[in-house]
Design an enzyme around this catalytic site. Structure first.
Site, PDB file in Angstrom:
ATOM      1  N   MET A  28       0.929  -1.184   0.065  1.00 10.12           N
ATOM      2  CA  MET A  28       0.144  -0.064   0.145  1.00 10.12           C
ATOM      3  C   MET A  28       0.880   1.241  -0.163  1.00 10.12           C
ATOM      4  O   MET A  28       0.276   2.430  -0.527  1.00 10.12           O
ATOM      5  CB  MET A  28      -0.918   0.043   1.432  1.00 10.12           C
ATOM      6  CG  MET A  28      -1.762   1.322   1.343  1.00 10.12           C
ATOM      7  SD  MET A  28      -2.864   1.097   2.827  1.00 10.12           S
ATOM      8  CE  MET A  28      -3.304   2.903   3.226  1.00 10.12           C
ATOM      9  N   ALA A  29       1.991   1.146   0.688  1.00  7.21           N
ATOM     10  CA  ALA A  29       2.753   2.471   0.654  1.00  7.21           C
ATOM     11  C   ALA A  29       4.187   2.030   0.707  1.00  7.21           C
ATOM     12  O   ALA A  29       4.532   0.947   1.018  1.00  7.21           O
ATOM     13  CB  ALA A  29       2.517   3.062   2.344  1.00  7.21           C
ATOM     14  N   LYS A  46       5.585   7.825   5.624  1.00  6.30           N
ATOM     15  CA  LYS A  46       4.914   6.766   4.711  1.00  6.30           C
ATOM     16  C   LYS A  46       4.082   7.448   3.849  1.00  6.30           C
ATOM     17  O   LYS A  46       3.168   8.099   3.999  1.00  6.30           O
ATOM     18  CB  LYS A  46       3.977   6.041   5.984  1.00  6.30           C
ATOM     19  CG  LYS A  46       3.319   5.016   5.250  1.00  6.30           C
ATOM     20  CD  LYS A  46       2.671   4.096   6.600  1.00  6.30           C
ATOM     21  CE  LYS A  46       1.744   3.029   5.995  1.00  6.30           C
ATOM     22  NZ  LYS A  46       1.156   2.308   7.098  1.00  6.30           N
ATOM     23  N   ASP A 143      -4.175  -5.483  13.675  1.00  4.26           N
ATOM     24  CA  ASP A 143      -3.283  -6.110  12.633  1.00  4.26           C
ATOM     25  C   ASP A 143      -1.901  -6.398  13.213  1.00  4.26           C
ATOM     26  O   ASP A 143      -0.865  -6.184  12.837  1.00  4.26           O
ATOM     27  CB  ASP A 143      -3.210  -5.275  11.403  1.00  4.26           C
ATOM     28  CG  ASP A 143      -2.492  -5.987  10.173  1.00  4.26           C
ATOM     29  OD1 ASP A 143      -2.371  -7.169  10.060  1.00  4.26           O
ATOM     30  OD2 ASP A 143      -1.948  -5.310   9.413  1.00  4.26           O
TER      31      ASP A 143
END
Length: 321
Positions: A28-29, A46, A143
């Site tokens: 994602m990043a 980020k 997560d």
């Protein structure tokens, strides 16, 4: 065009953050080391991948960035990576975070293989301390996994990536969110009922502790469907099976964290941390020093890595705790 080309070394973000080098890249990043020219400090930036910023699900990923910033900003704890700033630059969302000098726990696991009880309980205790602050402000991480547990250059835990975090009052997990999680650490209630709770964070911590002590996760499958089925329908094996000689109190504690029934686990990280302190007070010197023997399992991950007892610098600091 690569993400490195899209954000070259030397570029200034919003006239303040000068990119120094790329640290890591995920789905994602990309995370960069940067210099905050205004305050004269090193930070981590980020930045969302260009293809996501320009894709059809842009709003969804922007919301994840905003949620990470909001969630982390509510938590004041030395074991949680601080978020300093957030915004958009050239259509790409970014977060400015505390720069952690160190490695993540996955790197340390790959280097070391298996950990002693002392090393494991130190990581678990500091992770629970950080999660306790989150749970106290009604934020669940959702997560927890070794990739999101940073070990700084003093060997101390700092939890990162609150991008999936939500207030407990909103704690459901969409199918998209589930895919963003890691199947090996997902609690049964998340898989079955789309629930994300403090006890779910504890389940993931327990799986992580099991993995540190044994050298691999309790359930292994190349098929993620099979893997989540096991989490729902099978009990996590007690540590006394793969770790003969481990103190029973340590094994019981990890079992308590990884119970399939949500109500059978501690209520939150504060309760789990208190229970862990009680366990730690009972341990003998031999119990603290216990490390799973390499001969216990011919397929042990430590054997596969050729682990010979040597430690990386971070591992040495953990050993000295």
């Amino acid at each position: 065009m690569s993400e490195a080309a899209n954000t070259p070394v030397g570029q200034m973000i919003e006239g303040r953050y000068r990119i120094v080098r790329r640290i890591a890249q995920g789905g994602m990043a990309t995370v960069y080391e940067a210099q905050d020219e205004r305050l004269g400090r090193t930070v981590a930036v980020k930045m969302m991948h260009t293809q996501l910023a320009q894709g059809p699900h842009r709003d969804q990923f922007l919301e994840r960035f905003r949620r990470e910033a909001r969630s982390a900003a509510r938590i004041a704890n030395p074991h949680v990576v601080q978020v300093y700033d957030a915004g958009e630059s050239d259509g790409r969302a970014y977060l400015v975070m505390e720069y952690v000098h160190g490695v993540n726990l996955r790197h340390e696991m790959n280097e070391q293989g298996v950990f002693s009880v002392r090393q494991t309980l130190r990581v678990v205790a500091e992770t629970l301390d950080g999660l306790s602050s989150a749970h106290q402000v009604n934020v669940v991480h959702r997560d927890i996994k070794p990739e999101n547990i940073m070990l700084n250059d003093r060997g101390r835990v700092q939890i990162t990536d609150f991008g999936l975090a939500k207030a407990t009052s909103q704690a459901t997990l969409s199918s998209t969110g589930m895919l963003l999680g890691t199947a090996a650490y997902l609690p049964p209630e998340t898989i079955e009922r789309n629930e994300a709770t403090p006890q779910g964070d504890l389940y993931a911590v327990g799986i992580m502790a099991w993995e540190m002590l044994v050298g691999h996760v309790p359930f292994i499958s190349d098929n993620p469907v099979t893997l989540v089925f096991k989490h729902v329908h099978e009990d996590v094996p007690p540590l006394t099976t793969p770790c003969p000689g481990i103190d029973p109190a340590v094994a019981r504690f990890v079992t308590h964290l990884t119970e399939r029934a949500i109500d059978a686990r501690p209520a939150d990280a504060t309760a789990a941390a208190a229970e862990l302190r009680d366990v730690m007070r009972t341990l003998s010197v031999e119990a603290w020093q216990y490390r799973r023997p390499a001969s216990a399992d011919a397929t042990d991950a430590a054997d596969a890595a050729g682990f010979d007892g040597a430690r990386t610098p971070v591992g040495a600091r953990l050993a000295g705790a």
